[in-house]
Design an enzyme around this catalytic site. Structure first.
Site, PDB file in Angstrom:
ATOM      1  CD  GLU A  47      -2.986  -0.402   0.229  1.00  0.00           C
ATOM      2  OE1 GLU A  47      -3.144   0.536  -0.134  1.00  0.00           O
ATOM      3  OE2 GLU A  47      -3.781  -1.757  -0.354  1.00  0.00           O
ATOM      4  CB  SER A  68     -48.928 -25.121  44.493  1.00  0.00           C
ATOM      5  OG  SER A  68     -50.364 -25.770  44.286  1.00  0.00           O
TER       6      SER A  68
END
Length: 668
Positions: free
Chosen positions: A81, A350
């Protein structure tokens, strides 16, 4: 001639950095730079630091420091690059011209024209228009950035932002996407492949065009050879290396999806969806992976057939509210996204009687000396009507067995609906709901019509998280701790978020120490000799079974001083009765109690058994006046207390003589 034109254009567009600074003057300001709005993934970790999964940004990105990047990716990127990266001042006219010539000769992009600094400015710069003016300003900003920041910072920032294809932004996301490894472990050939992608990620995509990707990688290796970064021998070995791609799943795979979803929802409540998806948060949670494995094993060991119902288990630390396990298994629906543990609402049966009991004790009602008649019970909501049209509340026990005069303690151990229906009316549904809310139940208690007599028998749908949290309150001697899933959040800048209060238990007293102790001792006896005996595993533990109306849900909720756990079982596609699972009708005392034991026993293995503490002050019992109800049975026909019933009473209980006439509202 064409080459000369290209070179001249490149030079004109690039302009020398110093000349650009002079041209733009003070209007070229670094303050105009801002971070590109790429975002970063949020990662979620278990209590032991292991990764649970990520909440992906629209574009995967996971910034890392320079030391967490392989040196090869830095060298490969510079070689292909910006080979003069360490020699120029942010703009490289020579490099721009050379790249233009190389690209023209190749008939495509083989070398970058802009420096790494210019590319970084382009990402940081707000404007993206393609004009000569922008190129001049880009050169100016690149030069100023080169002066203001070190080359190390510029390269690291660039590698954390550049696009590598396949939704991967930044070298860490790229490394994990293409090779399933962190960027720090990239080999030379792997780094060269990734460095070659940035110019045209789709053109060189190794997943779709491996031949082009391989050729591009070799171009990068040749550039590294030409710049002296690698030797000819290393170059030959690297070129001979195969691609060896390993598609990563770190951004897609999620462990513990139910808990993960719960954490994601909490984060969104605090930060909003956008920041959670792209804010780069590091989230450290309370979940213990070993407990998760034990929870799943307990469910699978119990429900091991293909057509079995679903089951869910959640476990909480009573002292802090920290969620330690949150697991669910839905046969034939492994990708079910509906959170059975925090989002699902099912009738608790319950298990809700515990709140009736706590409310009674809190009001000074002695569960050992207060008696009701165990018999079919009818509460006439409307004067005219019957049990079939819903205008009367007609209560029976699960097995249609009745015991005559019964203390509240004994009725709890048998989970007697008829006694608890009467007790709910006496303490009032409103107070039952209030106690349940204070202890940790959040589901539907504020909706219109919630305060109905049947609330005490579990008619209000709740979540397993509600039940586990409220039973944890009992384990913590009456102190409620808000369920906590997140211990710490590290923001994208590396600081810990202290403002949100993560990891700080939010505690408050829900019921008195004495009331919690009385309820605990009764529920402890319930595991020893009541409906919850299948949950017993040789250490102090308390718990309550629950079976919903029509047998469509079964529960067991229990706790030790160290851990509170709730188990739910039922079908998710519809409310289907659990009448035949492995050949038996399921109740809370069967499979749910067994799953609870199979989780709790190994979870607490190795710890010394701890008894429930004595309270500093026991409840003060008060005279109790029964409420005014219409009873469907003849008081003179109530059977005497049976011998079996008398044997279940504790020594502190006093069995009263049967009154000649039972008058509603009379004190006894």
């Amino acid at each position: 001639m064409a080459i000369v034109v290209v070179v001249l254009l490149a030079v004109a567009a690039g302009i020398g950095g110093s000349a650009a600074v002079i041209a733009y003057g003070s209007s070229c300001d670094l303050d105009s730079l801002r971070s590109v709005d790429i975002g970063a993934n949020t990662f979620v970790y278990a209590a032991d630091g292991s990764l649970l999964g990520s909440i992906p940004a629209e574009r995967n990105r996971e910034p890392v420091t320079a030391k967490d990047m392989s040196l090869w990716i830095r060298k490969a990127t510079i070689a292909i690059e910006d080979r003069r990266f360490f020699g120029h001042n942010g703009v490289d006219i020579e490099g721009t011209a050379r790249a233009a010539v190389a690209n023209l000769k190749a008939g495509g992009i083989v070398e970058g024209g802009s420096t790494i600094t210019q590319q970084l400015v382009r990402n940081l710069y707000i404007s993206r228009e393609r004009t000569v003016q922008r190129k001049v300003k880009e050169a100016c900003l690149a030069t100023k950035l080169d002066r203001a920041r070190s080359k190390e910072w510029i390269l690291t920032t660039y590698l954390n932002q550049v696009f590598y294809g396949n939704r991967a932004y930044g070298i860490e996301a790229a490394s994990r996407t293409y090779f399933s490894k962190p960027a720090a472990k990239l080999l030379l050939s792997e780094a060269a492949l990734l460095a070659g992608l940035t110019q045209a990620p789709s053109v060189y995509d190794p997943f779709t065009v491996p031949a082009k990707a391989l050729a591009r990688r070799n171009e990068v290796l040749r550039a590294m050879l030409n710049t002296g970064v690698i030797t000819p021998r290393v170059h030959r070995l690297a070129v001979a290396t195969k691609l060896d791609l390993r598609r990563g799943k770190v951004y897609d795979a999620i462990r513990e999806p139910y808990f993960f979803g719960y954490v994601r929802d909490r984060l969104i409540e605090e930060y909003g969806p956008q920041r959670v998806r792209s804010g780069g948060l590091k989230v450290y949670t309370t979940i213990i992976p070993r407990y998760q494995r034990l929870a799943e094993a307990a469910i699978r060991e119990t429900l091991d057939e293909r057509d079995d119902p679903a089951a869910a288990l959640i476990s909480i630390s009573p002292r802090t509210g920290a969620i330690r396990a949150m697991a669910a298994i839905v046969p034939n629906r492994p990708k079910n996204q509906f959170n059975l543990l925090s989002q699902a609402r099912r009738q608790p049966g319950s298990t809700f009687k515990t709140f009736v009991l706590a409310s009674a004790v809190e009001q000074g009602i002695n569960p050992d000396s207060t008696y009701y008649v165990s018999a079919p019970f009818t509460y006439r909501i409307h004067p005219a009507g019957n049990c079939d049209d819903g205008s009367w509340w007609c209560v029976k026990t699960y097995a249609n067995d009745y015991y005559g005069w019964s203390s509240i303690r004994s009725a709890t151990l048998r989970s007697d609906n008829s006694v608890y229906a009467q007790l709910t009316l006496d303490v009032t549904p409103e107070r039952v709901a209030d106690v349940a809310r204070r202890m940790g139940v959040r589901s539907q208690l504020d909706v219109k019509g919630a305060f109905v007599p049947s609330i005490g028998l579990g008619s209000i749908a709740v979540s397993p998280l509600d039940i586990a949290s409220s039973y944890a309150t009992l384990a913590a001697e009456g102190v409620y701790s808000e369920p906590m899933a997140i211990r710490r959040v590290v923001l994208d800048d590396g600081t810990v978020d202290t403002r949100a209060g993560w990891g700080k238990p939010k505690r408050r007293r829900a019921i008195s120490e004495g009331a919690a102790a009385i309820v605990t001792r009764i529920l402890e006896q319930n595991i020893q000799s009541g409906t919850g005996t299948r949950a017993a595993f040789g250490r102090p533990a308390a718990g309550k079974t629950g079976t919903a109306e029509l047998n469509v849900d079964a529960w067991f909720a229990g706790y030790t001083p160290e851990l509170a756990t709730a188990v739910w079982m039922g079908y998710t596609r519809a409310e289907i009765p659990l009448d035949s699972v492995h050949g038996i009708a399921v109740t809370g005392g069967s499979f749910p109690a067994e799953m609870w034991r199979l989780f709790m026993e190994p979870a607490l293995e190795g710890r010394e058994p701890v008894s429930f503490p004595e309270p500093r002050m026991w409840p003060e019992w008060k005279p109790f006046t029964r409420g005014e109800y219409a009873l469907s049975y003849d008081p003179n026909a109530v059977p005497e207390t049976t011998e079996t019933e008398a044997e279940t009473e504790t020594e502190t209980e006093t069995t009263p003589t049967r009154p000649a006439e039972r008058v509603p509202g009379a004190e006894r």
